[in-house]
Design an enzyme around this catalytic site. Structure first.
Site, PDB file in Angstrom:
ATOM      1  N   HIS A  29       0.910  -1.001   0.057  1.00 39.16           N
ATOM      2  CA  HIS A  29      -0.271  -0.171  -0.404  1.00 39.16           C
ATOM      3  C   HIS A  29       0.543   1.017   0.048  1.00 39.16           C
ATOM      4  O   HIS A  29       0.988   1.302   1.045  1.00 39.16           O
ATOM      5  CB  HIS A  29      -0.696   0.040   1.649  1.00 39.16           C
ATOM      6  CG  HIS A  29      -1.256  -1.376   1.441  1.00 39.16           C
ATOM      7  ND1 HIS A  29      -2.878  -1.245   0.915  1.00 39.16           N
ATOM      8  CD2 HIS A  29      -1.721  -2.763   1.509  1.00 39.16           C
ATOM      9  CE1 HIS A  29      -3.809  -2.390   1.123  1.00 39.16           C
ATOM     10  NE2 HIS A  29      -2.694  -3.042   1.466  1.00 39.16           N
ATOM     11  N   HIS A 260      -4.136   3.497  -3.191  1.00 40.05           N
ATOM     12  CA  HIS A 260      -4.090   2.916  -1.965  1.00 40.05           C
ATOM     13  C   HIS A 260      -3.398   1.413  -1.724  1.00 40.05           C
ATOM     14  O   HIS A 260      -2.734   1.417  -0.851  1.00 40.05           O
ATOM     15  CB  HIS A 260      -5.827   2.168  -1.441  1.00 40.05           C
ATOM     16  CG  HIS A 260      -6.449   2.328  -0.476  1.00 40.05           C
ATOM     17  ND1 HIS A 260      -5.126   1.455   0.359  1.00 40.05           N
ATOM     18  CD2 HIS A 260      -7.067   3.175   0.502  1.00 40.05           C
ATOM     19  CE1 HIS A 260      -6.174   1.601   1.659  1.00 40.05           C
ATOM     20  NE2 HIS A 260      -6.842   2.661   1.538  1.00 40.05           N
ATOM     21  N   GLU A 409     -17.115  -4.192  25.043  1.00 40.61           N
ATOM     22  CA  GLU A 409     -16.009  -5.126  24.948  1.00 40.61           C
ATOM     23  C   GLU A 409     -14.905  -5.055  23.846  1.00 40.61           C
ATOM     24  O   GLU A 409     -13.367  -5.423  24.057  1.00 40.61           O
ATOM     25  CB  GLU A 409     -17.003  -6.287  25.067  1.00 40.61           C
ATOM     26  CG  GLU A 409     -17.846  -6.996  26.347  1.00 40.61           C
ATOM     27  CD  GLU A 409     -18.672  -6.469  25.573  1.00 40.61           C
ATOM     28  OE1 GLU A 409     -18.886  -5.127  24.367  1.00 40.61           O
ATOM     29  OE2 GLU A 409     -20.247  -6.512  25.802  1.00 40.61           O
ATOM     30  N   HIS A 471     -27.650 -15.053  24.998  1.00 45.30           N
ATOM     31  CA  HIS A 471     -26.467 -15.318  26.297  1.00 45.30           C
ATOM     32  C   HIS A 471     -25.236 -16.444  26.706  1.00 45.30           C
ATOM     33  O   HIS A 471     -24.957 -16.507  27.650  1.00 45.30           O
ATOM     34  CB  HIS A 471     -26.966 -14.102  26.988  1.00 45.30           C
ATOM     35  CG  HIS A 471     -27.270 -13.409  27.257  1.00 45.30           C
ATOM     36  ND1 HIS A 471     -28.116 -12.633  26.724  1.00 45.30           N
ATOM     37  CD2 HIS A 471     -26.760 -11.759  27.661  1.00 45.30           C
ATOM     38  CE1 HIS A 471     -28.010 -11.315  26.215  1.00 45.30           C
ATOM     39  NE2 HIS A 471     -27.656 -10.830  27.323  1.00 45.30           N
TER      40      HIS A 471
END
Lengths: 662, 662
Positions: A29, A260, A409, A471
């Site tokens: 890149h 890119h 999280e 869950h």
């Protein structure tokens, strides 16, 4: 040579090293290094505090290339500054097997790479953790020896990934004023212009979470310097939105997605040399420019010496403690504390959920290990990760040892990686095991980077009950065991919980996940053993005097069922043994003889685990029996769920008897 | 009865049904239903368009309870409105096995639940997909039959999760003006006050991504109504920030985290009855209030009838097509197109990467299936998901069939779930397989909800080469195979790619992942077979006339190696067979006889896959040989990587020979 011209030539050195390395590798890149070269030049030659001769000096500023695909920017700069791991030969080996110069920066490949980046947004999350670590260490050891900035170069992709929001909102909340994020605002992503996919006003977004923001022309060295200076004195983290042109200098490709992720091609590389007036051979940096970079590399040598003096002036105990923590060694009292508590448990035999067992263990261990930093993603009371030693960290007080990560999280796990990489601390988290899915990319990177981060993940099965299938982890044991170099522990009682904690803490070069129950479990290890049996990964918990017709393998909460089933089988005259399997990965590191002995040769082998079967064939063979889950869970009281899904000691006994009769 | 009093009593009906159900279950989250009851009452009785007697009416407004832990809010409302799946008995069975009223709303448990929520932020992501689907369908079938809003009730946790940023920035970019998010801004999360963990100005944040925002008192019905009315006429998506008190009405617990996730307790429940003047028995709703709710339930009956008239006025073809798509049936020409192309492939035998094979297949299938909606998370040119039929969707034009999702894998996958749930469309994505980790929580929910979403995940192994270990899936095959009810396909050539696409499209009740290569692969299926061999999950690609001493099992790009190894073994006089294993899950659904026949009884069984071993013991036993990965990958040209990691046909042959000699 005028300053501006010199700056531009120094920046061009980055550009052409990147262009040439990508050309040679025929892969990579070039766009980002070409676009962000001005930023990097100003940052590294005027601001960043570092010493190439002591690249791991703990009070260095951290630089995180969150947009890891632009790795040649970093490798070029490290070479130019004189980091010995990054020679010209290394640059010429870009993206080749065994080179330090991998496609994306890989932590451990060479000093100067602060973290592994590539999966977008992770670096930003790591940097938040590094900045937290800096503040924690500063509050413990003083500004005279802990006082550094964390700089991030982030791309559009980093800011689009959701993890960026978790990272930036946390940083804003905690007022991490020594975190400076430079956004390489080139307006281009792989599919084309960013405005094909996003219309976010990024400075407004960061400001909404309490950041300072500055917008500049990312090719104007004076503006870059002024912005960094301003950011350094902010009382909040700062976003510098630097407008740049991707592939700067390429006549045909600058400002397009064509530059890119692909080499420029020989023709365009030549045209760019022309356009930027860089009449040098590939990989050639004119000596005056290389000298200028190398001199910049010496810029902080004095600061390093001064720091050494200040450090030497500290008392011996402080120095020793600081160094111990930075080495990652555990304190002398650790092993004794473990053994003492283990003896106590053998006597008291407490029945409790392993999440509570973990709290009890942590209450002992946090007392002897001052460098643990606990936390939870808004489930403190459920994860039981907060102990009496761990006061909460607040935006204005980092003397505490507990981080309320919020419902983040992924940001938590990425920040913990950054804390571990920073050094001096042992971060442990709290969350529900199901949400390991939310932070899986960061857990994987912890494993890849061999970092000691410890995830306490409770509510580890249908045993959590009523919250239901959204869950209840079912496939998560397998999915986590699948990650290379990650230790996944599922302890069966409080003694195993203690042993697993011991292993997680002692393993300096790998992350751990502790899967813990919501529901109570009896003490199964009832006599004191100095040895850490969990260290073997699997061990015979109940042996049989007679040749065992049945061997039961189980982990965590299902070891209780295996023990019950064992009793019933014995009553029925069937000789059986029980193997507890707290950690698949450690079992694989045992000798073949040990493995064979533990697995044994019972004609009937049964695994019992409240998850899917995947992985257990290692123990029971593909003709073994499995008592566990075969699909998603359900909502209901947990004992009823175990019955509903047929995970009971009676089911184990019935399966064994049926197979014996077959 | 004054309007306000009536409103309050209607809202209290929600509150006490929630309180009572949580009390009875001794488990659950009363705080949200109590706090958001006023919002729900206004929304459902004055605005939401729905017909409880025809709950799946396709032009209904969608309501998504993103804060799924507040499930009793939804169940209460559905009962009160007269949805027959939600009886009082169901409410009394809250959180019990087999009840429709699971701990979190589970799609499929009863009409009225639009999506499964619980993992925070997912509902918001789903809703963005539903709102996209509405616009897509509107642009195809006209405003007269497609014209509905999508409402979300989101909590603080939803907004803290990173996925929220991906969802909201996408919604803002696409100007999803019929998406209305009501934020239950109660300032409390499980750990305590939200300001312990977050200081984000949420309205500023949403505004930064182009949303309208309105801030109101969430207990003021007039303000709620006014805000919704204003939102309905916005030209952008709207965030209504509704300040509420969690556990509203509870004298001791309102406004605290004590009421978030635990029953009030008998005493506090009684005190709340007193405080809110609700002198009724548990689960009792006074008849005037129940009547008022039931009448509100009939509110849109006329709208539904009018819609039916408008629909009936459409021409027969349009009606049939609209209904076909909403049923999820594939068009009549599908099978023929598959067979025709398959015949062609058997003749042309093209060698190409399976990502390009997928593009070729899609070019055929998109022609006959107008309801597919493709896309990519900013990797269009790499994923090869865009075909000539799929013009890009833009904020101002939804007639296209391709979504530039941006660098938002998680938001993409969650939105695709919402699109599938909405109906009428078949969404397929594009991404790198490694980033399945980023969207894993949404993939899991697609499986749990049995939704047909198809993930095209390319660059599926070390075969991607230079990008290195951060981008090379190693454990991902195992981790995805571990998710129940998900089909994970890894086709070996273009014909298998076609077959796997056929299976993914034909499977209405499960999501699929197609793992595809970056590198070229030869055509291995060289003769035309009408049967879809991949439907069997594994099949004998090369059989042996003699009794096979060796059976080689492989998937995807490694089938080529197995075929090569087979040739070398044959040359060496070793009878061998090759089994292609494109889909573990489908293999498990075959007859035991078929499974046994495919696995066979060769003394040497070898599995070849450029991932970890986990799962393969099912085929080769725990004494089988495995040629694959044993840890993370590396950066380098892909052919060299295969050699470096010993995944070659020579290695397979050597392993076979060694075992045969042993």
């Amino acid at each position: 040579m005028a300053d501006l011209e010199k700056h531009q030539r120094m920046a061009n050195a980055i550009r052409f090293l990147a262009i040439d390395a990508v050309e040679k590798a025929k892969s990579g890149h070039p766009g980002l290094p070409m676009g962000a070269a001005d930023i990097a030049t100003v940052l590294f030659t005027e601001f960043l505090k570092f010493d190439p001769t002591a690249p791991n000096w703990c009070d260095r500023d951290r630089f995180v290339l969150s947009a890891g695909h632009g790795s040649m920017l970093l490798y070029s700069v490290l070479y130019l500054l004189g980091y010995e791991d990054f020679t010209l030969d290394e640059l010429k080996s870009f993206r080749q097997i065994g080179a330090r110069t991998a496609g994306h920066p890989e932590f451990g490949h060479g000093a100067g790479i602060e973290t592994t980046t590539g999966p977008l947004g992770q670096g930003l999350g790591n940097a938040v953790g590094m900045a937290i670590a800096e503040k924690l260490q500063e509050s413990r050891f003083g500004t005279d020896i802990v006082d550094h900035f964390t700089y991030v170069l982030a791309g559009d992709g980093c800011l689009m990934e959701g993890i960026s929001q978790e990272a930036l909102s946390l940083a804003g909340h905690l007022k991490l004023n020594k975190l400076i994020v430079i956004w390489d605002d080139n307006g281009i992503s792989i599919d084309g212009r960013v405005d094909i996919t996003d219309s976010t006003n990024q400075t407004a977004r960061f400001a909404a979470s309490g950041w300072s923001t500055i917008s500049i022309d990312g090719h104007d060295p004076a503006a870059i310097a002024s912005a960094i200076r301003q950011a350094q004195s902010s009382d909040r983290p700062t976003l510098i939105a630097a407008k740049t042109t991707i592939g700067f200098g390429s006549p045909k490709k600058a400002g397009t997605n064509g530059v890119h992720g692909s080499p420029l091609g020989a023709e365009e590389a030549a045209a760019t040399r022309e356009a930027l007036n860089w009449p040098h051979e590939p990989f050639e940096v004119p000596s005056d420019i290389l000298d200028a970079w190398r001199i910049a590399g010496l810029r902080s040598a004095q600061a390093h010496k001064d720091w050494q003096k200040r450090f030497a002036a500290k008392d011996a105990d402080t120095r020793a403690e600081f160094e111990r923590r930075n080495r990652g060694d555990l304190p002398a009292g650790f092993e004794a504390a473990v053994q003492e508590y283990k003896k106590q448990l053998a006597e008291t035999k407490p029945k409790m959920a392993t999440r509570k067992a973990s709290e009890a263990v942590l209450t002992v261990l946090n007392e002897v290990i001052p460098e643990t930093i606990g936390g939870s993603a808004d489930l403190t009371g459920s994860n039981n990760t907060k102990t009496k030693q761990t006061a909460s960290v607040t935006p204005d007080d980092f003397s505490g040892r507990y981080i309320h990560w919020g419902i983040r999280e992924h940001g938590m796990a990425a920040a913990m990686n950054g804390m571990a990489l920073h050094g001096g601390l042992i971060p442990y988290s709290g969350g529900f095991l199901i949400f390991s899915d939310y932070c899986r990319p960061s857990i994987r990177l912890a494993a890849l980077m061999k970092q000691r981060v410890i995830h306490v993940m409770t509510h580890d099965s249908i045993g959590l009950g009523e919250d239901g299938p959204t869950h209840q982890p079912v496939e998560h044991y397998a999915a986590l065991r699948a990650i290379p170099d990650l230790l996944f522990f599922r302890p069966a009682d409080i003694t195993e919980t203690l042993e697993c904690w011991q292993l997680a803490l002692e393993t300096k070069d790998a992350p751990s996940v502790l899967a813990l129950t919501r529901q109570d479990l009896p003490a199964l290890r009832t006599s004191y053993e100095e040895d850490n049996l969990c260290a073997r990964g699997a061990y015979v918990l109940i042996d049989s005097d007679d040749e065992a017709a049945v061997t039961l393998f189980a982990s965590g909460s299902e070891v209780e069922l295996a023990v019950e089933a064992h009793g019933k089988l014995q009553e029925a005259g069937v000789a059986a043994r029980v193997v507890s399997v707290p950690c698949f990965e450690l079992f694989e590191t045992q000798s073949e003889d040990y493995q064979a002995a533990v697995i044994g040769d019972s004609p009937v082998k049964i695994a019992v685990e409240a998850g899917i079967r995947m992985g257990w064939d290692r123990f029971i063979g593909n003709d073994g029996l499995f008592v566990g889950m075969h699909g998603f869970g359900a909502s209901g009281p947990y004992k009823k769920l175990y019955e509903h899904f047929g995970i009971t000691s009676d089911a184990v006994v019935a399966a064994a008897q049926a197979k014996l009769k077959a």
